[in-house]
Design an enzyme around this catalytic site. Sequence first.
Site, PDB file in Angstrom:
ATOM      1  N   CYS A   1     -10.699  -2.818  -3.537  1.00 26.60           N
ATOM      2  CA  CYS A   1      -9.857  -3.958  -3.933  1.00 26.60           C
ATOM      3  C   CYS A   1     -10.708  -5.148  -4.361  1.00 26.60           C
ATOM      4  CB  CYS A   1      -8.934  -4.357  -2.788  1.00 26.60           C
ATOM      5  SG  CYS A   1      -7.583  -3.188  -2.526  1.00 26.60           S
TER       6      CYS A   1
ATOM      7  N   CYS B   1     -10.397  -4.158   1.206  1.00 31.19           N
ATOM      8  CA  CYS B   1     -11.421  -3.110   1.150  1.00 31.19           C
ATOM      9  C   CYS B   1     -12.333  -3.336  -0.058  1.00 31.19           C
ATOM     10  CB  CYS B   1     -10.773  -1.729   1.089  1.00 31.19           C
ATOM     11  SG  CYS B   1     -10.052  -1.309  -0.506  1.00 31.19           S
TER      12      CYS B   1
ATOM     13  N   GLU C   1      -3.043  -4.825  -2.613  1.00 27.63           N
ATOM     14  CA  GLU C   1      -3.646  -5.760  -3.557  1.00 27.63           C
ATOM     15  C   GLU C   1      -3.749  -5.134  -4.945  1.00 27.63           C
ATOM     16  OE1 GLU C   1      -4.665  -4.738  -0.495  1.00 27.63           O
ATOM     17  OE2 GLU C   1      -6.392  -5.949   0.105  1.00 27.63           O
TER      18      GLU C   1
ATOM     19  N   ASN D   1       0.839  -1.189   0.000  1.00 30.10           N
ATOM     20  CA  ASN D   1       0.000   0.000   0.000  1.00 30.10           C
ATOM     21  C   ASN D   1       0.880   1.248   0.000  1.00 30.10           C
ATOM     22  OD1 ASN D   1       0.534  -0.958   2.675  1.00 30.10           O
ATOM     23  ND2 ASN D   1      -1.124   0.253   3.521  1.00 30.10           N
ATOM     24  N   ILE D   2       0.365   2.273  -0.692  1.00 29.97           N
ATOM     25  CA  ILE D   2       1.089   3.531  -0.846  1.00 29.97           C
ATOM     26  C   ILE D   2       0.109   4.648  -0.516  1.00 29.97           C
ATOM     27  CG2 ILE D   2       2.389   4.996  -2.433  1.00 29.97           C
ATOM     28  CD1 ILE D   2       2.803   2.321  -4.112  1.00 29.97           C
ATOM     29  N   GLU D   3       0.324   5.271   0.646  1.00 28.72           N
ATOM     30  CA  GLU D   3      -0.601   6.306   1.103  1.00 28.72           C
ATOM     31  C   GLU D   3      -0.230   7.679   0.560  1.00 28.72           C
ATOM     32  OE1 GLU D   3      -1.853   4.247   5.327  1.00 28.72           O
ATOM     33  OE2 GLU D   3      -0.610   6.040   5.387  1.00 28.72           O
TER      34      GLU D   3
END
Length: 129
Positions: free
Chosen positions: A89, A86, A55, A42-44
């Site tokens: 995804c 989520c 994902e 994940n990349i916020e």
Amino acid sequence: MATTELIELAIKASEHAHVPYSHFPIGAALVTKEGQIFTGCNIENASFGLTNCGERTAIFKAVSEGYKDFSELIVYGRTEEPVSPCGACRQVMAEFFEKDMPVTLVSKHKTTVEMTVGELLPYSFTDLT
């Protein structure tokens, strides 16, 4: 069923996560039917709607390289129990994966839960044409 190697790849992918806001790293390992493996994290972003989940990162990497036939997805979270992907995804999975494709959710203790894409999102937006 998820192999130890795939779980380790998902864990390693989570180590690259950019999570300065949630501090909730996720890693994924996606296997194509040809045996190619794509990982993602994940990349916020400060504008949270622009954040990308692990994902989807793995799926988008694979699709951008020309792969569209997949056999398995592993999703690792540094959580006590395995956590479900989520809604965004799940819908992306429904777009690119067969409904019976296995998705294995993994906790920090390496506890696993295996579900299919159809079980994760039984009423997806598919075949709308």
